[in-house]
Design a protein around this motif. Structure first.
Motif, PDB file in Angstrom:
ATOM      1  N   GLN A  16      -0.429   4.013  -0.154  1.00 10.41           N
ATOM      2  CA  GLN A  16      -0.495   5.287  -0.865  1.00 10.41           C
ATOM      3  C   GLN A  16      -0.491   6.458   0.114  1.00 10.41           C
ATOM      4  O   GLN A  16       0.155   7.478  -0.135  1.00 10.41           O
ATOM      5  N   ASP A  17      -1.196   6.312   1.243  1.00 17.18           N
ATOM      6  CA  ASP A  17      -1.192   7.357   2.267  1.00 17.18           C
ATOM      7  C   ASP A  17       0.211   7.553   2.841  1.00 17.18           C
ATOM      8  O   ASP A  17       0.653   8.678   3.077  1.00 17.18           O
ATOM      9  N   ILE A  18       0.915   6.457   3.044  1.00 17.16           N
ATOM     10  CA  ILE A  18       2.279   6.529   3.574  1.00 17.16           C
ATOM     11  C   ILE A  18       3.191   7.237   2.574  1.00 17.16           C
ATOM     12  O   ILE A  18       4.027   8.068   2.958  1.00 17.16           O
ATOM     13  N   ILE A  19       3.033   6.937   1.299  1.00 16.68           N
ATOM     14  CA  ILE A  19       3.856   7.575   0.267  1.00 16.68           C
ATOM     15  C   ILE A  19       3.600   9.075   0.247  1.00 16.68           C
ATOM     16  O   ILE A  19       4.538   9.879   0.155  1.00 16.68           O
ATOM     17  N   VAL A  20       2.329   9.479   0.337  1.00 14.30           N
ATOM     18  CA  VAL A  20       1.989  10.906   0.351  1.00 14.30           C
ATOM     19  C   VAL A  20       2.617  11.575   1.571  1.00 14.30           C
ATOM     20  O   VAL A  20       3.217  12.649   1.470  1.00 14.30           O
ATOM     21  N   SER A  21       2.505  10.929   2.732  1.00 16.91           N
ATOM     22  CA  SER A  21       3.091  11.488   3.951  1.00 16.91           C
ATOM     23  C   SER A  21       4.600  11.597   3.826  1.00 16.91           C
ATOM     24  O   SER A  21       5.200  12.588   4.255  1.00 16.91           O
ATOM     25  N   GLN A  22       5.211  10.600   3.229  1.00 17.07           N
ATOM     26  CA  GLN A  22       6.659  10.608   3.049  1.00 17.07           C
ATOM     27  C   GLN A  22       7.073  11.763   2.131  1.00 17.07           C
ATOM     28  O   GLN A  22       8.079  12.439   2.391  1.00 17.07           O
ATOM     29  N   LYS A  23       6.312  12.013   1.088  1.00 19.70           N
ATOM     30  CA  LYS A  23       6.624  13.128   0.191  1.00 19.70           C
ATOM     31  C   LYS A  23       6.499  14.460   0.922  1.00 19.70           C
ATOM     32  O   LYS A  23       7.313  15.363   0.726  1.00 19.70           O
ATOM     33  N   GLY A  61     -12.529 -14.875  -0.694  1.00 22.54           N
ATOM     34  CA  GLY A  61     -11.911 -14.127  -1.790  1.00 22.54           C
ATOM     35  C   GLY A  61     -12.247 -12.646  -1.706  1.00 22.54           C
ATOM     36  O   GLY A  61     -11.397 -11.789  -1.909  1.00 22.54           O
ATOM     37  N   GLY A  62     -13.501 -12.349  -1.380  1.00 23.02           N
ATOM     38  CA  GLY A  62     -13.917 -10.954  -1.227  1.00 23.02           C
ATOM     39  C   GLY A  62     -13.205 -10.282  -0.070  1.00 23.02           C
ATOM     40  O   GLY A  62     -12.797  -9.122  -0.164  1.00 23.02           O
ATOM     41  N   GLU A  63     -13.033 -11.003   1.025  1.00 18.33           N
ATOM     42  CA  GLU A  63     -12.319 -10.450   2.175  1.00 18.33           C
ATOM     43  C   GLU A  63     -10.864 -10.168   1.820  1.00 18.33           C
ATOM     44  O   GLU A  63     -10.302  -9.143   2.216  1.00 18.33           O
ATOM     45  N   MET A  64     -10.263 -11.087   1.067  1.00 18.40           N
ATOM     46  CA  MET A  64      -8.861 -10.887   0.671  1.00 18.40           C
ATOM     47  C   MET A  64      -8.734  -9.671  -0.240  1.00 18.40           C
ATOM     48  O   MET A  64      -7.787  -8.883  -0.100  1.00 18.40           O
ATOM     49  N   ILE A  65      -9.665  -9.499  -1.142  1.00 16.52           N
ATOM     50  CA  ILE A  65      -9.624  -8.339  -2.042  1.00 16.52           C
ATOM     51  C   ILE A  65      -9.751  -7.049  -1.236  1.00 16.52           C
ATOM     52  O   ILE A  65      -9.026  -6.079  -1.470  1.00 16.52           O
ATOM     53  N   ASN A  66     -10.656  -7.040  -0.258  1.00 13.22           N
ATOM     54  CA  ASN A  66     -10.805  -5.851   0.585  1.00 13.22           C
ATOM     55  C   ASN A  66      -9.544  -5.589   1.394  1.00 13.22           C
ATOM     56  O   ASN A  66      -9.133  -4.437   1.559  1.00 13.22           O
ATOM     57  N   ASP A  67      -8.920  -6.649   1.908  1.00 14.42           N
ATOM     58  CA  ASP A  67      -7.676  -6.480   2.660  1.00 14.42           C
ATOM     59  C   ASP A  67      -6.579  -5.918   1.768  1.00 14.42           C
ATOM     60  O   ASP A  67      -5.821  -5.028   2.177  1.00 14.42           O
ATOM     61  N   ILE A  68      -6.489  -6.403   0.547  1.00 13.79           N
ATOM     62  CA  ILE A  68      -5.474  -5.916  -0.388  1.00 13.79           C
ATOM     63  C   ILE A  68      -5.729  -4.449  -0.725  1.00 13.79           C
ATOM     64  O   ILE A  68      -4.801  -3.639  -0.785  1.00 13.79           O
ATOM     65  N   ARG A  69      -6.988  -4.088  -0.919  1.00 12.92           N
ATOM     66  CA  ARG A  69      -7.325  -2.675  -1.184  1.00 12.92           C
ATOM     67  C   ARG A  69      -6.927  -1.796  -0.005  1.00 12.92           C
ATOM     68  O   ARG A  69      -6.400  -0.699  -0.188  1.00 12.92           O
ATOM     69  N   TYR A  70      -7.203  -2.264   1.205  1.00 14.63           N
ATOM     70  CA  TYR A  70      -6.844  -1.502   2.404  1.00 14.63           C
ATOM     71  C   TYR A  70      -5.328  -1.306   2.478  1.00 14.63           C
ATOM     72  O   TYR A  70      -4.851  -0.208   2.746  1.00 14.63           O
ATOM     73  N   ILE A  71      -4.586  -2.381   2.230  1.00 14.17           N
ATOM     74  CA  ILE A  71      -3.120  -2.286   2.251  1.00 14.17           C
ATOM     75  C   ILE A  71      -2.645  -1.312   1.186  1.00 14.17           C
ATOM     76  O   ILE A  71      -1.759  -0.484   1.433  1.00 14.17           O
ATOM     77  N   LYS A  72      -3.221  -1.381   0.000  1.00 15.35           N
ATOM     78  CA  LYS A  72      -2.838  -0.481  -1.094  1.00 15.35           C
ATOM     79  C   LYS A  72      -3.123   0.970  -0.728  1.00 15.35           C
ATOM     80  O   LYS A  72      -2.272   1.849  -0.920  1.00 15.35           O
ATOM     81  N   ASN A  73      -4.309   1.240  -0.185  1.00 17.69           N
ATOM     82  CA  ASN A  73      -4.659   2.607   0.203  1.00 17.69           C
ATOM     83  C   ASN A  73      -3.754   3.112   1.319  1.00 17.69           C
ATOM     84  O   ASN A  73      -3.333   4.273   1.313  1.00 17.69           O
ATOM     85  N   THR A  74      -3.456   2.264   2.276  1.00 19.30           N
ATOM     86  CA  THR A  74      -2.565   2.641   3.370  1.00 19.30           C
ATOM     87  C   THR A  74      -1.176   2.948   2.835  1.00 19.30           C
ATOM     88  O   THR A  74      -0.537   3.924   3.249  1.00 19.30           O
TER      89      THR A  74
END
Length: 93
Positions: free
Chosen positions: A54-61, A39-52
């Motif tokens: 957000q980075d893509i959205i910033v780059s797109q802007k 469960g902890g690994e999945m939460i970390n993976d989800i956080r990584y995907i979310k942060n990535t």
């Protein structure tokens, strides 16, 4: 003799029951620990995907802003070309 045998069977049965319960509890704890780790690994993976994401959205802007700036520059250049073409046309006449 029969009473002793009955007591021995009862004690053995009780020991087997206690050992079974201990084994079940131990197995359950290990499974819970394993589930918690997963469960902890999945939460970390989800956080990584979310942060990535957000980075893509910033780059797109940023890319969108650069495109808007380039579009404005091209429009100004096109206007200047039209002005210069009209001047050339007047000079040619």
């Amino acid at each position: 003799m029969s009473l002793e045998l009955t007591i021995i069977i009862a004690v053995v049965g009780l020991l087997v029951s206690v050992l079974s319960i201990i084994s079940f509890v131990s197995s359950n704890k290990q499974q819970s620990k394993k589930d918690g780790t997963m469960g902890g690994e999945m939460i970390n993976d989800i956080r990584y995907i979310k942060n990535t994401q957000q980075d893509i959205i910033v780059s797109q802007k940023e890319i969108s802003n650069k495109l808007d700036n380039n579009n404005e520059r091209v429009t100004r250049l096109e206007e200047q070309v039209k002005v210069h073409e009209s001047r050339l046309d007047k000079l040619e006449k």
